[in-house]
Design a protein around this motif. Structure first.
Motif, mmCIF file in Angstrom:
data_model
loop_
_atom_site.group_PDB
_atom_site.id
_atom_site.type_symbol
_atom_site.label_atom_id
_atom_site.label_comp_id
_atom_site.label_asym_id
_atom_site.label_seq_id
_atom_site.Cartn_x
_atom_site.Cartn_y
_atom_site.Cartn_z
ATOM 1 N N TYR A 52 0.831 -1.207 0.000
ATOM 2 C CA TYR A 52 0.000 0.000 0.000
ATOM 3 C C TYR A 52 0.867 1.260 0.000
ATOM 4 C CZ TYR A 52 -3.906 3.088 1.035
ATOM 5 O OH TYR A 52 -4.849 4.088 0.972
ATOM 6 N N ALA A 53 1.912 1.254 0.822
ATOM 7 C CA ALA A 53 2.808 2.418 0.903
ATOM 8 C C ALA A 53 3.592 2.607 -0.390
ATOM 9 C CB ALA A 53 3.765 2.260 2.075
ATOM 10 N N ALA A 54 3.784 1.532 -1.157
ATOM 11 C CA ALA A 54 4.527 1.628 -2.418
ATOM 12 C C ALA A 54 3.624 2.019 -3.586
ATOM 13 C CB ALA A 54 5.210 0.297 -2.718
ATOM 14 N N LYS A 55 2.335 2.084 -3.341
ATOM 15 C CA LYS A 55 1.401 2.530 -4.380
ATOM 16 C C LYS A 55 1.085 4.016 -4.253
ATOM 17 C CE LYS A 55 -1.234 -1.765 -4.934
ATOM 18 N NZ LYS A 55 -2.570 -2.343 -4.822
ATOM 19 N N TYR A 56 1.014 4.477 -3.004
ATOM 20 C CA TYR A 56 0.566 5.846 -2.747
ATOM 21 C C TYR A 56 1.611 6.597 -1.911
ATOM 22 C CZ TYR A 56 -3.661 3.413 -4.082
ATOM 23 O OH TYR A 56 -4.563 2.633 -4.746
ATOM 24 N N ARG A 57 2.078 7.706 -2.438
ATOM 25 C CA ARG A 57 3.153 8.481 -1.818
ATOM 26 C C ARG A 57 2.785 8.981 -0.422
ATOM 27 N NH1 ARG A 57 7.513 10.421 -4.492
ATOM 28 N NH2 ARG A 57 6.497 10.092 -6.484
ATOM 29 N N ARG A 58 1.544 9.304 -0.182
ATOM 30 C CA ARG A 58 1.144 9.861 1.114
ATOM 31 C C ARG A 58 0.618 8.809 2.083
ATOM 32 N NH1 ARG A 58 -0.361 14.435 -2.239
ATOM 33 N NH2 ARG A 58 1.004 16.156 -1.642
#
Length: 122
Positions: A52-58
Motif C-alpha cells: 500500500y505504501a509503495a502505491k501511494y506516496r502519502r
C-alpha cells in the motif's frame, strides 16, 4: 597395448571433467543475480506489508514494512531488482513511490541517489 590406451583415455576424461567442475564452482558467483541465491520473486513476496505504501506516496508506512526495507537496504541492487519483478508489477506497486519508502521510514543509512530502474532513492 590397447588396454593402456583405454586406461589413458579414462584418465584424461576424469582429469578434464575435474578441471571443468572446479572452474564451474569458481564461476558460480556470476551465475546468481543481485540477490544471490535467493529467488527474486519470493523476495518480492516478502515485501507484501509495503504494498500500500509503495502505491501511494502519502500512505503511512507500517513499522513492519520499515523493518523489512531497512534489512533489504543492505543490498540496494537486490531491492532494485525486486522492484522490477513481475510480482511487484502485478501488485500495482509504483517504483517511483517505492523508492521513497526508506526516507518515509526515517532510515538514516539509505542509498540516496542510487539509481533504481530510472528512479533514484531519496
Amino acid at each position: 597395448m590397447e588396454t593402456k590406451v583405454k586406461y589413458m583415455w579414462v584418465v584424461v576424461f576424469v582429469v578434464s571433467m575435474s578441471i571443468a567442475g572446479l572452474n564451474g564452482v569458481d564461476a558460480t558467483h556470476d551465475y546468481y543475480g543481485p540477490c544471490g541465491k535467493h529467488d527474486i520473486e519470493k523476495e518480492a513476496q516478502k515485501l507484501a506489508p509495503c504494498t500500500y505504501a509503495a502505491k501511494y506516496r502519502r500512505a503511512p508506512v507500517s513499522e513492519r514494512c520499515c523493518a523489512i526495507i531497512e534489512k533489504k537496504l543492505n543490498n540496494p541492487g537486490c531491492l532494485c531488482a525486486i522492484l522490477q519483478t513481475r510480482t511487484v508489477y502485478d501488485a500495482g506497486v509504483r517504483p517511483e513511490v517505492a523508492v521513497t519508502i526508506p526516507k518515509r521510514c526515517n532510515i538514516a543509512v539509505r542509498p540516496v541517489g542510487h539509481n533504481c530502474g530510472g528512479f533514484p532513492f531519496v
